[in-house]
Write a protein that holds these residues in place. Structure first.
Motif, PDB file in Angstrom:
ATOM      1  N   ALA A 148      55.850  45.574  67.227  1.00 43.17           N
ATOM      2  CA  ALA A 148      56.301  46.007  65.896  1.00 43.17           C
ATOM      3  C   ALA A 148      55.904  44.961  64.867  1.00 43.17           C
ATOM      4  O   ALA A 148      56.174  43.763  65.043  1.00 43.17           O
ATOM      5  CB  ALA A 148      57.810  46.224  65.871  1.00 43.17           C
ATOM      6  N   VAL A 149      55.272  45.423  63.781  1.00 45.80           N
ATOM      7  CA  VAL A 149      54.842  44.551  62.681  1.00 45.80           C
ATOM      8  C   VAL A 149      55.300  45.163  61.369  1.00 45.80           C
ATOM      9  O   VAL A 149      54.994  46.328  61.070  1.00 45.80           O
ATOM     10  CB  VAL A 149      53.313  44.373  62.671  1.00 45.80           C
ATOM     11  N   ASP A 150      56.043  44.399  60.591  1.00 47.19           N
ATOM     12  CA  ASP A 150      56.504  44.820  59.266  1.00 47.19           C
ATOM     13  C   ASP A 150      55.841  43.922  58.227  1.00 47.19           C
ATOM     14  O   ASP A 150      56.259  42.793  58.012  1.00 47.19           O
ATOM     15  CB  ASP A 150      58.026  44.726  59.171  1.00 47.19           C
ATOM     16  N   ALA A 151      54.782  44.447  57.601  1.00 49.82           N
ATOM     17  CA  ALA A 151      54.065  43.699  56.563  1.00 49.82           C
ATOM     18  C   ALA A 151      54.263  44.343  55.199  1.00 49.82           C
ATOM     19  O   ALA A 151      53.400  44.228  54.325  1.00 49.82           O
ATOM     20  CB  ALA A 151      52.579  43.633  56.901  1.00 49.82           C
ATOM     21  N   SER A 152      55.380  45.012  54.998  1.00 51.26           N
ATOM     22  CA  SER A 152      55.631  45.712  53.740  1.00 51.26           C
ATOM     23  C   SER A 152      55.705  44.735  52.573  1.00 51.26           C
ATOM     24  O   SER A 152      56.292  43.659  52.676  1.00 51.26           O
ATOM     25  CB  SER A 152      56.936  46.503  53.842  1.00 51.26           C
ATOM     26  N   GLY A 153      55.078  45.123  51.467  1.00 48.16           N
ATOM     27  CA  GLY A 153      55.105  44.298  50.266  1.00 48.16           C
ATOM     28  C   GLY A 153      54.260  43.055  50.332  1.00 48.16           C
ATOM     29  O   GLY A 153      54.373  42.184  49.456  1.00 48.16           O
ATOM     30  N   SER A 154      53.409  42.941  51.327  1.00 58.66           N
ATOM     31  CA  SER A 154      52.594  41.742  51.488  1.00 58.66           C
ATOM     32  C   SER A 154      51.208  41.950  50.886  1.00 58.66           C
ATOM     33  O   SER A 154      50.875  43.017  50.385  1.00 58.66           O
ATOM     34  CB  SER A 154      52.471  41.376  52.975  1.00 58.66           C
ATOM     35  N   SER A 155      50.396  40.904  50.951  1.00 59.61           N
ATOM     36  CA  SER A 155      49.033  40.938  50.402  1.00 59.61           C
ATOM     37  C   SER A 155      48.000  41.101  51.513  1.00 59.61           C
ATOM     38  O   SER A 155      46.940  40.479  51.474  1.00 59.61           O
ATOM     39  CB  SER A 155      48.762  39.665  49.596  1.00 59.61           C
ATOM     40  N   VAL A 156      48.294  41.934  52.494  1.00 61.37           N
ATOM     41  CA  VAL A 156      47.351  42.203  53.580  1.00 61.37           C
ATOM     42  C   VAL A 156      46.118  42.919  53.027  1.00 61.37           C
ATOM     43  O   VAL A 156      46.233  43.853  52.231  1.00 61.37           O
ATOM     44  CB  VAL A 156      48.014  43.052  54.672  1.00 61.37           C
ATOM     45  N   THR A 157      44.944  42.489  53.452  1.00 58.75           N
ATOM     46  CA  THR A 157      43.688  43.095  53.023  1.00 58.75           C
ATOM     47  C   THR A 157      42.906  43.589  54.244  1.00 58.75           C
ATOM     48  O   THR A 157      43.351  43.476  55.384  1.00 58.75           O
ATOM     49  CB  THR A 157      42.837  42.085  52.239  1.00 58.75           C
TER      50      THR A 157
END
Length: 273
Positions: A148-157
């Protein structure tokens, strides 16, 4: 009277910085900057030694005048810094992978993005706080798959996803409110076709129907959140298409009538009551 002079000086300094080239200001010395900060008719009563003791706004304008020829250079520098910082946050964690494995490297990348991770067989989430601080206890799960990965609201590109595509056991992925997630990023999610069960894309402003069409590879998907996607057109048709490609998936955030009622109504005919 002193407040009036201060406000007048600040306005004149800002105008001089913006119009520096047109006004023909050649000298960048301290004396020239002081003359710009003080009205000409008050120059005879002005003591240059008191400039360092003035308000912080005047000192800041003086530094800007000495450093930048015009305000455009300031904006260009700020844009270049933002691009550099974005690339820095999305570098490939190859060294971490070689030392600790793909699971720890993916967890480290996500936590650096102020996100959260959960390992297989664990109920506890490892999350970063508001300041980006997190616990390093996730290092003890070196051999445990990350599910499980929660990257909500991040600057993932697109480049940053290189740290996640190696997670063959990933079941939950939250990319909600990520401003840099686009159609190209969604095309990389096909590697999770056999494992991913829940995907959240709500609030991604760059995602369109072309990117959603690439999700047909996720045959094991059971829940898909598509709320608040402003760039998606024909939302009702998109839901029908996704339901045909993913019949076992529950799709939320898009209704059948979205985008269809507006097209069926004539512009000269009022909507039915």
């Amino acid at each position: 009277r002193r407040g009036l002079l201060d406000s007048t000086a600040a306005r004149m300094a800002a105008a001089a910085v913006v119009l520096g080239r047109r006004s023909g200001v050649a000298s960048r010395g301290t004396l020239a900057a002081q003359q710009l900060l003080v009205p000409g008719r008050c120059w005879a009563h002005f003591d240059p030694s008191r400039l360092a003791q003035g308000r912080w706004a005047q000192r800041w304008l003086l530094k800007l005048y000495q450093r930048f020829y015009d305000i455009e250079n300031l904006f260009n520098w700020n844009l270049a810094f933002q691009n550099w910082n974005l690339r820095r946050k999305n570098v490939y964690y190859g060294y971490t992978q070689s030392m600790y494995g793909v699971y720890v490297a993916a967890a480290h990348y996500t936590l650096q993005q102020k996100g959260g991770v959960r390992f297989a067989g664990q109920e506890e989430w490892y999350r970063a706080d508001g300041r980006g601080n997190f616990s390093w206890d996730f290092l003890k799960h070196k051999e445990v798959p990350l599910e499980a990965v929660d990257a909500s609201g991040s600057s993932v590109t697109y480049d940053g996803l290189e740290n996640l595509v190696c997670l063959k056991e990933l079941k939950y992925l939250n990319l909600s409110r990520c401003p840099f997630i686009d159609d190209w990023c969604l095309s990389r999610l096909q590697v999770f076709g056999d494992s991913l069960e829940e995907l959240r894309l709500s609030g991604c402003p760059r995602v369109t129907e072309r990117g959603l069409a690439s999700l047909h590879h996720l045959k094991n998907l059971k829940h898909l959140d598509l709320s608040d996607l402003p760039a998606v057109g024909n939302r009702g048709l998109v839901r029908i298409m996704l339901e045909e490609c993913l019949p076992q998936c529950e799709i939320v955030g898009i209704e059948y009538q979205d985008g269809l009622l507006q097209q069926s109504r004539s512009p000269d005919r009022p909507p039915p009551v």
